[in-house]
Motif scaffolding. Sequence first.
Motif, mmCIF file in Angstrom:
data_model
loop_
_atom_site.group_PDB
_atom_site.id
_atom_site.type_symbol
_atom_site.label_atom_id
_atom_site.label_comp_id
_atom_site.label_asym_id
_atom_site.label_seq_id
_atom_site.Cartn_x
_atom_site.Cartn_y
_atom_site.Cartn_z
ATOM 1 N N PHE A 1 0.791 -1.227 0.000
ATOM 2 C CA PHE A 1 0.000 0.000 0.000
ATOM 3 C C PHE A 1 0.826 1.280 0.000
ATOM 4 O O PHE A 1 0.288 2.363 -0.142
ATOM 5 C CB PHE A 1 -0.962 -0.003 1.200
ATOM 6 C CG PHE A 1 -2.012 -1.063 1.081
ATOM 7 C CD1 PHE A 1 -3.030 -0.924 0.146
ATOM 8 C CD2 PHE A 1 -1.971 -2.195 1.863
ATOM 9 C CE1 PHE A 1 -3.992 -1.908 0.015
ATOM 10 C CE2 PHE A 1 -2.933 -3.188 1.735
ATOM 11 C CZ PHE A 1 -3.944 -3.036 0.808
ATOM 12 N N ALA A 2 2.147 1.189 0.219
ATOM 13 C CA ALA A 2 2.944 2.414 0.223
ATOM 14 C C ALA A 2 4.050 2.403 -0.822
ATOM 15 O O ALA A 2 4.363 3.437 -1.397
ATOM 16 C CB ALA A 2 3.535 2.644 1.613
ATOM 17 N N TYR A 3 4.642 1.230 -1.074
ATOM 18 C CA TYR A 3 5.765 1.225 -2.010
ATOM 19 C C TYR A 3 5.335 1.003 -3.448
ATOM 20 O O TYR A 3 5.743 1.739 -4.343
ATOM 21 C CB TYR A 3 6.813 0.193 -1.587
ATOM 22 C CG TYR A 3 7.657 0.703 -0.445
ATOM 23 C CD1 TYR A 3 8.844 1.376 -0.690
ATOM 24 C CD2 TYR A 3 7.227 0.576 0.870
ATOM 25 C CE1 TYR A 3 9.601 1.889 0.351
ATOM 26 C CE2 TYR A 3 7.967 1.081 1.918
ATOM 27 C CZ TYR A 3 9.157 1.730 1.651
ATOM 28 O OH TYR A 3 9.887 2.253 2.674
ATOM 29 N N ILE A 4 4.480 -0.012 -3.673
ATOM 30 C CA ILE A 4 4.047 -0.270 -5.049
ATOM 31 C C ILE A 4 3.337 0.948 -5.656
ATOM 32 O O ILE A 4 3.627 1.337 -6.780
ATOM 33 C CB ILE A 4 3.160 -1.537 -5.123
ATOM 34 C CG1 ILE A 4 3.982 -2.755 -4.710
ATOM 35 C CG2 ILE A 4 2.616 -1.717 -6.535
ATOM 36 C CD1 ILE A 4 3.220 -4.051 -4.776
ATOM 37 N N PRO A 5 2.426 1.621 -4.886
ATOM 38 C CA PRO A 5 1.736 2.779 -5.488
ATOM 39 C C PRO A 5 2.685 3.912 -5.868
ATOM 40 O O PRO A 5 2.307 4.803 -6.624
ATOM 41 C CB PRO A 5 0.776 3.234 -4.384
ATOM 42 C CG PRO A 5 0.572 2.041 -3.554
ATOM 43 C CD PRO A 5 1.873 1.306 -3.575
ATOM 44 N N MET A 6 3.931 3.877 -5.356
ATOM 45 C CA MET A 6 4.866 4.949 -5.703
ATOM 46 C C MET A 6 5.117 5.029 -7.198
ATOM 47 O O MET A 6 5.508 6.075 -7.726
ATOM 48 C CB MET A 6 6.194 4.732 -4.982
ATOM 49 C CG MET A 6 6.263 5.427 -3.652
ATOM 50 S SD MET A 6 7.945 5.397 -3.082
ATOM 51 C CE MET A 6 7.691 5.391 -1.343
#
Lengths: 322, 521
Positions: free
Chosen positions: A46-51
């Motif tokens: 939820f925090a790294y992939i959406p980057m």
Amino acid sequence: MSKVLCETGHSGKKVRLRKNGILHELLKNKTIYLMMLPGILFFFIFAYIPMVGVIMAFKDYNIKKGIFGSSWNGLDNFKFFFSSGDAFRITFNTVYMNLLFLIFSTVISVALAIFLNGVTKKVFKKVTQSVMFLPYFVSWAIVGIITQGFFASENGAINSFLKSINMEPVSWNSSPELWPFILVIFYLWKWCGYNVVIYLATITGFDTECFEAAAIDGASKFQQIRYITIPLLMPTIIILTLLQIGKIFYGDFGMFYSIIGDNGILYATTDVIDTYVYRALRLMSDFGMASAVGLYQSLMCFVMVFGSNLLVRKYQSDAALF
Amino acid sequence: MFKKLICLLLAGIMFVSIFTACGSKTNDSTTTNSTNESSDEAKSGSEKSGSEELAPYAISAFLPGDTPLHLDEVLEEANKKLKDALNVTLSINFASWTDFPNKAQVMIAAGDETDLIFDAPWMHLPQMISAGAYLDLEQLLNEHAPDLLKAFPKLMIDANRQNGKIMGIPLGDVLSSYHGLWIRGDLREKYGMPPIETIEQYEQYLMKVKENEAGMIPLTWLGNYCIGPNGFYDAGYDVVLFGGNNAEVDIFATADEVEEIVPIYENPHVLEWINMVRKWYLAGLIEKDQMTQKDETGAFKSGKVASIKGDYIVGTIQNQIESIIPGAKVEFISFEGKNDKHVTNFAQWNFICVNANAKDPVRVVKFLNWMYEDQANYDLLRYGIKDVHWVDAGDKMYDLPQGIDASKNYNFPGYTLMWNPNFERTLATSSEDDKFYYKKLRDENMLVPSMLTGFTPDLEPVKNEIAKVSAIWPSTMLPILNGSVDISELPKAQKKLEDAGYLKIVEEAKKQVSEFLANKK
């Protein structure tokens, strides 16, 4: 339970870490690492992939073509924000409001925590703490309605009171200069209880021997607070402050939008980046421009966190986050 | 060992909980597919009985709103007819108004094959069209939908083309919008005033309310827009707000003229309005905190406000207000002559569009046509099963069967799928005024097409400017337009708007209108 495990883990680490490296460490404390896994996965998903979506800020985003298929358009998406004369004003508003929140809430929360810690009557302490904590559960939408009840020009609680004591009613909703203070009061009302709990928990954890020794040496209550409680509390204060500074470029959208809403007269002092972007893009639904401003916010936050942590490390290296 | 076990268990639970959270999300997104599945079943079911030459096809529609009660019963009945006629079955999915725009957007982005999707210019129709989400229906309609083209006045179709193309069927029970206000008829009668037809009379009414009703606010409206072009300064004109509500360039058009396009702070109509509204505000005729108003209808219903923006249909609000304030009467007023012809651009608010990914667009269009093939088909989907959910009251009117509670009856939101001025019925119990306006706005002879009929602003070239202007509009121009701030602040607001690029929007408006008019000739 976890304490026991941690201790065995530490002792094992000291002896054999260098010999067997990371793999051994993982194997030795596998249960603890396993417990970390859900958290790591959560942030990864939820925090790294959406980057990856950050590249939308540089694209002329088109739903049909998708994030990767859309054509690049350089810095065009940033133009709308920076070429409007408002970029400075709303960035200033955001930082200014957050600084007010930060300073007032830290000072008052610490003071209240110390005060509550000094209270010996258990019932009074618990009740006060609960009453302070309660507003944390009230949603901003409801607070917004309550503010209207207080500050309405006609039939509002405060103006009715002013009239009843023969004072001139104030037209709150068209006086932008008053609202930073009103917002600070509501912010404190909502968040103080929460922060007090954290500080109080830290204070309760202090070694009572220090205080006993100080008392024997003849230190007064205030001297104890000044020379023992506050220095011991410093690391917690610094960590919480650092976390807050990290969010200094984020206006609390829920709060500002619920309380100020669409009342344009108040925007001069209360318009923050989040509400500005929301308003500008509500009609346009242009994802590229929205991500551009989002990226700008994140970058500024990154710089702030990094910078303030650097400063902390310089002056009190133990308290730094990383 | 035991502690270790507990730890493992805990880790396991946390681990699983993440994925259950994800799981519920995937479930959510497949709800749209579930209709496809169920319609697949229907498909295979009809294959057995299908003796028609057409292969069976399942049509799915995605509409906003709550699922109507008794929808299944009605669809079952409709599907019987549809199977005989076109060998298709219809299934409809609803999503709440708040969720619908995002869900539709995501579905389209994900290449979903749902055949019919509701959209509107105020939702995301222009963006979706430029993203290529919907089919151009021109040819399909010409080839496969003769009844539909007969049912919709040509003017209505043509005026609602998007950049010259038919990108959706315009849904409307009348041909034109009509702006005006609601007042409290009972109060007007109490003051011994005649029916209100002019702004002067209206001002009188507001003043009487101020004098006689302590604690009542004479007039208010939602804080985020200006009520001026909703019944006041647009009376007798077709006013196009180029740039949207918060970056608007007001274009005044009549049947044979488009007035010179100028910035809003130089527009004589708007300046006249600003002066009047400021006077009203200072006289206390407008709510002091109008800019924070979020629920004008609620305030009107509870009797706190004596006038708000209103719709010519007063049936629903009349019932609601009467249950709160006995004896209250809602009146619709307009500053255009009641019997004068109404200037309009025939623009509609709602559209039903055919998904570009639909598997068999021909059959979808045939289904749309089927609704207008026969009044009975329209009635079935719109009002439900005859004599169960509604009864024919003659003369294009309908009524509820005796003893049926309207709130528990089948009530399809017609404006999301089929509304048509020629097929829509009027509720027999509606007031004379309601019937009058229905009739007037369905009568092409009472309507005058404005010069700008069919003009659709293309905001793409000035989207940067619009984003900038709409961000400062509420703090600069809007308070002046709403009377909260004095007109002496206008030069300051003008400076700010110009800095944000407002003049570029004005230029673009001029350019597009002159191009449109040149092409028209």
